[in-house]
Design an enzyme around this catalytic site. Sequence first.
Site, PDB file in Angstrom:
ATOM      1  CG  HIS A   1      -2.128  -1.002   0.867  1.00  0.00           C
ATOM      2  ND1 HIS A   1      -3.082  -1.098   1.860  1.00  0.00           N
ATOM      3  CD2 HIS A   1      -2.368  -2.075   0.193  1.00  0.00           C
ATOM      4  CE1 HIS A   1      -3.965  -2.012   1.409  1.00  0.00           C
ATOM      5  NE2 HIS A   1      -3.426  -2.426   0.406  1.00  0.00           N
TER       6      HIS A   1
ATOM      7  CD  GLU B   1      -2.227   4.394   2.991  1.00  0.00           C
ATOM      8  OE1 GLU B   1      -3.244   4.612   3.128  1.00  0.00           O
ATOM      9  OE2 GLU B   1      -1.734   3.275   2.441  1.00  0.00           O
TER      10      GLU B   1
ATOM     11  CB  CYS C   1      -6.354  -0.980   5.008  1.00  0.00           C
ATOM     12  SG  CYS C   1      -4.591  -1.345   4.891  1.00  0.00           S
TER      13      CYS C   1
ATOM     14  CB  CYS D   1      -1.846   1.357   6.038  1.00  0.00           C
ATOM     15  SG  CYS D   1      -1.297   0.534   4.284  1.00  0.00           S
TER      16      CYS D   1
END
Length: 175
Positions: free
Chosen positions: A88, A90, A114, A117
């Site tokens: 992801h 992040e 999510c 993260c």
Amino acid sequence: MSSKSNAKTNKPKAEIGWEEYFMGVALISASRSKDPDTKVGACIVNANKRIVGIGYNGMPDQGIENNDKIFNWKKVPKKSSKHLYVCHAELNAIVNKMSADVRGCTVYTTLYPCNECSKLMIQSGISKIVYLEDKGFKRAIYRASRFLLEKTKVDCCKYKGGPRKLRKALRKLFM
């Protein structure tokens, strides 16, 4: 700064604020993603308004030649999901940070994080998250994320202008 462009210097017509700037960097970073469905970008900023990390959602690439062929977005292993493989935005921003420490920093991200993260940002000492869009997911990973961020008192808020206002502000710069 004048709201009209100076033809001799090619200066932009408008000036944007810090939040627009950092969210704009996250949005531009998102455009690097090869995900055909969801492009996400993130920008980590310290207290001095300096960018210390950026990232976008993508497949692992360290030590993997031709990762785009191996981790094809459309051709993941049978009975599987790209979500099992993708890194992801992040996570990539934290891993690729230019600073030794991100404690007290703000993350500007184009999509609400999510739970995975959120856990990483909490453990890294991120103190604030500003997100552009929340798809309104009712899935457990987003409920867990909200719960984690509330309980750890990480300040999490939606970007004040929304996607349309941000895109309009960025377009004004170069029109």
